[in-house]
Motif scaffolding. Structure first.
Motif: not given
Ligand SMILES: Nc1ncnc2c1ncn2[C@@H]1O[C@H](COP(=O)(O)OP(=O)(O)OP(=O)(O)O)[C@@H](O)[C@H]1O
Length: 311
Positions: A266-275
Protein backbone atom coordinates in the motif's frame (compact mmCIF):
# COMPACT_ATOMS: atom_id res chain seq x y z
CA UNK A 1 -20.08 42.72 -0.70
CA UNK A 2 -20.84 39.22 0.60
CA UNK A 3 -24.23 37.76 -0.30
CA UNK A 4 -24.39 36.11 3.14
CA UNK A 5 -22.31 36.93 6.18
CA UNK A 6 -23.13 35.51 9.60
CA UNK A 7 -21.32 36.65 12.71
CA UNK A 8 -21.40 34.45 15.82
CA UNK A 9 -24.90 33.42 14.78
CA UNK A 10 -26.41 31.36 17.60
CA UNK A 11 -29.81 29.81 18.29
CA UNK A 12 -30.67 28.18 21.57
CA UNK A 13 -33.92 26.40 22.37
CA UNK A 14 -33.96 26.33 26.17
CA UNK A 15 -30.77 24.57 27.18
CA UNK A 16 -30.28 23.06 23.71
CA UNK A 17 -27.99 24.93 21.31
CA UNK A 18 -29.18 24.28 17.75
CA UNK A 19 -26.63 26.63 16.11
CA UNK A 20 -23.53 27.85 17.88
CA UNK A 21 -21.43 30.92 16.97
CA UNK A 22 -21.70 30.37 13.24
CA UNK A 23 -19.39 32.51 11.13
CA UNK A 24 -19.73 32.00 7.43
CA UNK A 25 -19.51 34.02 4.26
CA UNK A 26 -21.00 33.28 0.86
CA UNK A 27 -19.98 35.48 -2.06
CA UNK A 28 -21.77 36.50 -5.22
CA UNK A 29 -21.01 34.15 -8.11
CA UNK A 30 -20.31 31.10 -5.97
CA UNK A 31 -22.19 27.97 -4.98
CA UNK A 32 -21.75 27.19 -1.29
CA UNK A 33 -22.65 23.70 -0.13
CA UNK A 34 -24.04 23.56 3.41
CA UNK A 35 -23.71 20.04 4.76
CA UNK A 36 -24.48 18.32 7.99
CA UNK A 37 -26.06 15.19 9.39
CA UNK A 38 -29.67 15.15 10.60
CA UNK A 39 -30.24 17.61 13.40
CA UNK A 40 -27.00 19.51 12.71
CA UNK A 41 -28.77 22.87 12.59
CA UNK A 42 -29.01 23.48 8.83
CA UNK A 43 -32.72 24.34 8.75
CA UNK A 44 -32.35 26.54 11.83
CA UNK A 45 -29.53 28.41 10.07
CA UNK A 46 -31.64 28.84 6.93
CA UNK A 47 -34.54 30.05 9.10
CA UNK A 48 -32.29 32.71 10.63
CA UNK A 49 -30.96 33.73 7.20
CA UNK A 50 -34.52 34.18 5.98
CA UNK A 51 -35.57 35.99 9.18
CA UNK A 52 -38.30 33.60 10.26
CA UNK A 53 -36.20 32.34 13.18
CA UNK A 54 -34.85 34.99 15.53
CA UNK A 55 -31.24 34.37 16.62
CA UNK A 56 -30.41 34.17 20.32
CA UNK A 57 -27.11 35.91 19.60
CA UNK A 58 -25.14 37.12 16.61
CA UNK A 59 -26.23 38.49 13.26
CA UNK A 60 -27.15 37.28 9.79
CA UNK A 61 -26.53 39.76 7.00
CA UNK A 62 -27.70 39.39 3.41
CA UNK A 63 -26.00 41.82 1.03
CA UNK A 64 -24.82 43.78 4.04
CA UNK A 65 -28.24 44.22 5.66
CA UNK A 66 -29.22 42.58 8.92
CA UNK A 67 -32.12 40.36 7.82
CA UNK A 68 -34.05 41.09 11.02
CA UNK A 69 -33.79 44.85 10.56
CA UNK A 70 -35.11 44.81 6.99
CA UNK A 71 -36.76 41.45 6.30
CA UNK A 72 -38.92 42.61 3.38
CA UNK A 73 -36.15 44.40 1.50
CA UNK A 74 -33.73 41.50 1.86
CA UNK A 75 -36.33 38.87 0.90
CA UNK A 76 -36.83 40.61 -2.44
CA UNK A 77 -33.24 39.80 -3.35
CA UNK A 78 -33.50 36.13 -2.36
CA UNK A 79 -35.09 33.17 -4.14
CA UNK A 80 -35.96 30.45 -1.66
CA UNK A 81 -36.60 26.78 -2.27
CA UNK A 82 -37.65 25.46 1.12
CA UNK A 83 -37.56 21.76 1.96
CA UNK A 84 -41.33 21.84 2.34
CA UNK A 85 -43.44 24.45 0.62
CA UNK A 86 -47.14 24.86 0.08
CA UNK A 87 -48.57 24.47 -3.41
CA UNK A 88 -52.28 24.81 -4.15
CA UNK A 89 -53.80 21.65 -5.64
CA UNK A 90 -56.49 23.42 -7.68
CA UNK A 91 -54.17 26.02 -9.19
CA UNK A 92 -52.14 25.16 -12.32
CA UNK A 93 -48.35 25.32 -12.32
CA UNK A 94 -48.51 28.25 -14.71
CA UNK A 95 -50.88 30.16 -12.38
CA UNK A 96 -48.50 29.57 -9.46
CA UNK A 97 -45.74 31.12 -11.49
CA UNK A 98 -47.85 34.03 -12.67
CA UNK A 99 -48.85 34.62 -9.05
CA UNK A 100 -45.17 34.71 -7.97
CA UNK A 101 -44.30 37.03 -10.89
CA UNK A 102 -47.14 39.43 -9.99
CA UNK A 103 -46.32 39.32 -6.27
CA UNK A 104 -42.74 40.33 -7.03
CA UNK A 105 -43.87 42.88 -9.59
CA UNK A 106 -41.45 41.64 -12.25
CA UNK A 107 -42.07 40.85 -15.91
CA UNK A 108 -40.67 37.30 -16.19
CA UNK A 109 -42.30 35.10 -18.81
CA UNK A 110 -43.91 32.11 -17.06
CA UNK A 111 -43.54 29.94 -20.18
CA UNK A 112 -39.78 30.55 -20.28
CA UNK A 113 -39.49 29.44 -16.66
CA UNK A 114 -41.72 26.41 -17.34
CA UNK A 115 -39.47 25.44 -20.23
CA UNK A 116 -36.33 26.04 -18.17
CA UNK A 117 -37.33 23.52 -15.50
CA UNK A 118 -38.47 20.96 -18.08
CA UNK A 119 -42.22 21.02 -17.41
CA UNK A 120 -44.40 20.22 -20.44
CA UNK A 121 -46.51 23.27 -21.49
CA UNK A 122 -49.70 21.15 -21.31
CA UNK A 123 -48.81 19.87 -17.86
CA UNK A 124 -48.12 23.42 -16.69
CA UNK A 125 -51.79 24.27 -17.40
CA UNK A 126 -53.10 21.30 -15.38
CA UNK A 127 -53.95 21.59 -11.66
CA UNK A 128 -50.97 20.94 -9.39
CA UNK A 129 -53.06 18.28 -7.57
CA UNK A 130 -52.42 16.06 -10.62
CA UNK A 131 -48.63 16.54 -10.53
CA UNK A 132 -46.08 13.90 -9.56
CA UNK A 133 -43.62 14.73 -6.76
CA UNK A 134 -40.90 15.48 -9.31
CA UNK A 135 -43.17 17.81 -11.30
CA UNK A 136 -44.02 19.70 -8.11
CA UNK A 137 -40.33 20.05 -7.32
CA UNK A 138 -39.64 21.38 -10.83
CA UNK A 139 -42.42 23.93 -10.35
CA UNK A 140 -40.97 25.00 -6.99
CA UNK A 141 -37.57 25.49 -8.63
CA UNK A 142 -39.23 27.66 -11.31
CA UNK A 143 -40.90 29.77 -8.60
CA UNK A 144 -37.51 30.16 -6.87
CA UNK A 145 -36.04 31.61 -10.09
CA UNK A 146 -38.70 34.31 -10.49
CA UNK A 147 -37.20 37.82 -10.55
CA UNK A 148 -33.60 36.66 -11.11
CA UNK A 149 -32.72 36.66 -7.40
CA UNK A 150 -29.20 37.69 -6.42
CA UNK A 151 -29.13 34.92 -3.83
CA UNK A 152 -30.72 31.47 -4.11
CA UNK A 153 -31.28 29.51 -0.91
CA UNK A 154 -31.92 25.90 -1.87
CA UNK A 155 -32.84 23.44 0.89
CA UNK A 156 -32.61 19.82 -0.37
CA UNK A 157 -33.39 20.99 -3.92
CA UNK A 158 -33.17 17.57 -5.56
CA UNK A 159 -35.85 16.08 -3.32
CA UNK A 160 -38.22 13.99 -5.47
CA UNK A 161 -36.33 14.60 -8.74
CA UNK A 162 -35.44 11.76 -11.12
CA UNK A 163 -31.89 11.55 -12.60
CA UNK A 164 -32.85 13.80 -15.55
CA UNK A 165 -34.32 16.32 -13.10
CA UNK A 166 -31.17 16.21 -10.97
CA UNK A 167 -29.05 16.87 -14.06
CA UNK A 168 -31.30 19.79 -15.03
CA UNK A 169 -31.10 21.20 -11.49
CA UNK A 170 -27.30 21.01 -11.69
CA UNK A 171 -27.33 22.95 -14.98
CA UNK A 172 -29.69 25.57 -13.56
CA UNK A 173 -27.55 26.07 -10.44
CA UNK A 174 -24.43 26.55 -12.55
CA UNK A 175 -26.25 28.92 -14.94
CA UNK A 176 -27.45 30.97 -11.97
CA UNK A 177 -23.92 31.10 -10.56
CA UNK A 178 -22.56 32.17 -13.97
CA UNK A 179 -25.19 34.91 -14.09
CA UNK A 180 -23.56 36.21 -10.89
CA UNK A 181 -25.98 34.92 -8.27
CA UNK A 182 -24.81 33.39 -5.01
CA UNK A 183 -26.24 29.95 -4.33
CA UNK A 184 -26.59 28.50 -0.82
CA UNK A 185 -27.08 24.78 -1.43
CA UNK A 186 -28.08 22.71 1.59
CA UNK A 187 -28.20 18.97 1.00
CA UNK A 188 -27.45 15.52 2.39
CA UNK A 189 -26.51 14.21 -1.03
CA UNK A 190 -22.77 14.63 -1.17
CA UNK A 191 -22.42 13.63 -4.82
CA UNK A 192 -24.73 16.47 -5.86
CA UNK A 193 -22.96 18.95 -3.62
CA UNK A 194 -19.63 17.96 -5.12
CA UNK A 195 -21.00 18.38 -8.65
CA UNK A 196 -22.04 22.02 -8.22
CA UNK A 197 -20.38 23.60 -5.20
CA UNK A 198 -17.25 25.72 -5.17
CA UNK A 199 -16.93 25.81 -1.40
CA UNK A 200 -18.60 23.87 1.38
CA UNK A 201 -19.18 24.08 5.09
CA UNK A 202 -19.85 21.09 7.33
CA UNK A 203 -22.07 21.71 10.33
CA UNK A 204 -22.20 19.15 13.14
CA UNK A 205 -24.15 19.64 16.38
CA UNK A 206 -24.66 23.31 15.51
CA UNK A 207 -20.97 24.06 15.01
CA UNK A 208 -19.25 24.74 11.70
CA UNK A 209 -16.52 22.11 11.74
CA UNK A 210 -14.84 23.15 8.51
CA UNK A 211 -15.41 25.49 5.60
CA UNK A 212 -13.53 26.14 2.39
CA UNK A 213 -12.68 25.02 -1.11
CA UNK A 214 -13.75 21.38 -1.62
CA UNK A 215 -10.50 20.28 -3.26
CA UNK A 216 -8.34 21.91 -0.58
CA UNK A 217 -10.42 20.38 2.23
CA UNK A 218 -10.29 16.95 0.60
CA UNK A 219 -6.52 17.08 0.18
CA UNK A 220 -6.21 17.97 3.88
CA UNK A 221 -7.91 14.70 4.83
CA UNK A 222 -5.10 12.45 3.63
CA UNK A 223 -2.76 11.49 0.80
CA UNK A 224 -3.72 12.60 -2.71
CA UNK A 225 -3.84 8.95 -3.71
CA UNK A 226 -3.47 5.64 -1.95
CA UNK A 227 -2.51 2.72 -4.19
CA UNK A 228 -3.23 -0.82 -3.08
CA UNK A 229 -1.18 -3.14 -5.29
CA UNK A 230 -1.40 -6.93 -5.15
CA UNK A 231 1.73 -8.69 -6.36
CA UNK A 232 2.98 -12.26 -6.84
CA UNK A 233 6.03 -11.69 -4.67
CA UNK A 234 7.19 -9.05 -2.21
CA UNK A 235 10.99 -8.68 -2.08
CA UNK A 236 12.29 -6.12 0.51
CA UNK A 237 14.05 -4.22 -2.32
CA UNK A 238 10.63 -3.38 -3.76
CA UNK A 239 9.65 -1.45 -0.63
CA UNK A 240 13.06 0.29 -0.52
CA UNK A 241 12.71 1.31 -4.19
CA UNK A 242 9.22 2.67 -3.61
CA UNK A 243 10.26 4.61 -0.50
CA UNK A 244 13.02 6.33 -2.49
CA UNK A 245 10.43 7.96 -4.82
CA UNK A 246 9.83 11.62 -3.85
CA UNK A 247 6.03 11.50 -4.06
CA UNK A 248 5.76 8.48 -1.72
CA UNK A 249 4.75 9.57 1.77
CA UNK A 250 4.18 6.08 3.20
CA UNK A 251 4.64 2.53 2.06
CA UNK A 252 3.47 -0.61 3.83
CA UNK A 253 3.85 -4.21 2.73
CA UNK A 254 1.48 -6.95 3.84
CA UNK A 255 2.06 -10.62 3.22
CA UNK A 256 -1.67 -11.08 2.50
CA UNK A 257 -3.36 -8.16 0.77
CA UNK A 258 -6.97 -7.09 1.43
CA UNK A 259 -7.98 -10.31 3.13
CA UNK A 260 -6.79 -12.52 0.26
CA UNK A 261 -3.73 -14.77 0.21
CA UNK A 262 -1.97 -12.43 -2.24
CA UNK A 263 0.91 -10.25 -0.98
CA UNK A 264 0.27 -6.54 -1.36
CA UNK A 265 1.89 -3.17 -0.96
CA UNK A 266 0.00 0.00 0.00
CA UNK A 267 1.58 3.23 -1.18
CA UNK A 268 0.47 6.74 -0.14
CA UNK A 269 1.29 9.49 -2.63
CA UNK A 270 1.42 13.25 -2.24
CA UNK A 271 0.40 13.65 -5.89
CA UNK A 272 -1.72 11.57 -8.24
CA UNK A 273 0.71 12.17 -11.11
CA UNK A 274 3.19 9.67 -9.61
CA UNK A 275 0.84 6.69 -10.06
CA UNK A 276 2.43 5.45 -13.30
CA UNK A 277 5.94 5.69 -11.86
CA UNK A 278 4.87 3.60 -8.87
CA UNK A 279 3.39 0.89 -11.06
CA UNK A 280 6.49 0.82 -13.29
CA UNK A 281 8.72 0.49 -10.21
CA UNK A 282 6.65 -2.37 -8.79
CA UNK A 283 6.83 -4.18 -12.13
CA UNK A 284 10.65 -4.13 -11.97
CA UNK A 285 10.48 -6.44 -8.93
CA UNK A 286 7.20 -8.33 -9.19
CA UNK A 287 4.15 -9.07 -11.32
CA UNK A 288 1.11 -6.97 -10.52
CA UNK A 289 -1.94 -9.20 -9.92
CA UNK A 290 -4.39 -6.38 -9.23
CA UNK A 291 -4.46 -2.80 -8.01
CA UNK A 292 -6.87 -0.14 -6.76
CA UNK A 293 -6.42 3.60 -6.35
CA UNK A 294 -8.29 5.48 -3.66
CA UNK A 295 -8.55 9.26 -3.68
CA UNK A 296 -9.92 11.44 -0.87
CA UNK A 297 -13.64 11.96 -1.33
CA UNK A 298 -16.15 14.42 0.03
CA UNK A 299 -17.71 11.42 1.77
CA UNK A 300 -14.48 10.61 3.64
CA UNK A 301 -14.10 14.29 4.59
CA UNK A 302 -17.70 14.43 5.81
CA UNK A 303 -17.40 11.16 7.78
CA UNK A 304 -14.17 12.34 9.37
CA UNK A 305 -15.67 15.66 10.48
CA UNK A 306 -18.77 13.99 11.93
CA UNK A 307 -16.68 11.35 13.74
CA UNK A 308 -14.29 13.99 15.15
CA UNK A 309 -17.21 16.05 16.45
CA UNK A 310 -18.64 13.03 18.27
CA UNK A 311 -15.31 12.20 20.00
N1 LIG B 1 -38.49 24.70 17.51
C1 LIG B 1 -37.56 23.94 18.09
N2 LIG B 1 -37.59 23.69 19.41
C2 LIG B 1 -36.67 22.93 20.00
N3 LIG B 1 -35.62 22.35 19.35
C3 LIG B 1 -35.54 22.54 18.03
C4 LIG B 1 -36.50 23.34 17.33
N4 LIG B 1 -36.15 23.38 16.01
C5 LIG B 1 -35.03 22.62 15.91
N5 LIG B 1 -34.67 22.13 17.11
C6 LIG B 1 -33.50 21.28 17.38
O1 LIG B 1 -32.36 21.94 16.89
C7 LIG B 1 -31.46 21.01 16.29
C8 LIG B 1 -31.19 21.43 14.86
O2 LIG B 1 -32.36 21.19 14.09
P1 LIG B 1 -32.43 21.51 12.52
O3 LIG B 1 -33.83 21.18 12.08
O4 LIG B 1 -31.95 22.89 12.29
O5 LIG B 1 -31.40 20.47 11.94
P2 LIG B 1 -31.14 20.06 10.40
O6 LIG B 1 -29.66 20.07 10.22
O7 LIG B 1 -31.93 20.92 9.49
O8 LIG B 1 -31.68 18.57 10.37
P3 LIG B 1 -32.27 17.69 9.13
O9 LIG B 1 -31.13 17.44 8.21
O10 LIG B 1 -32.72 16.46 9.82
O11 LIG B 1 -33.39 18.48 8.52
C9 LIG B 1 -32.11 19.64 16.43
O12 LIG B 1 -31.56 19.01 17.58
C10 LIG B 1 -33.56 19.96 16.64
O13 LIG B 1 -34.17 18.96 17.42
Amino acid sequence: MAAIRTTDLTKRYGSHTAVSELNLTVNAGEVYGFLGPNGAGKSTTIGMLLSYIYPTEGTARVFGTDVHDEPVATKRRVGVLPESCQLYDRLSGRKHLQFAIDAMDVDDDPDTLIDRVGLEPDAARRPVGEYSTGMKQRLKIAVTLVGEPELLVLDEPSSGLDPAGIQLLREIVLEERDRGAAVFFSSHILEQVEAVCDRIGILVDGRLRTSGDIEVLKSDTGPAVELDIEVDTLPPELVTALESIDAVTACAATANGSGSSTPAVTVSLSTGSAKAEILRTVEEYATIEDFAAEEPSLESLFDEQVAEAKR
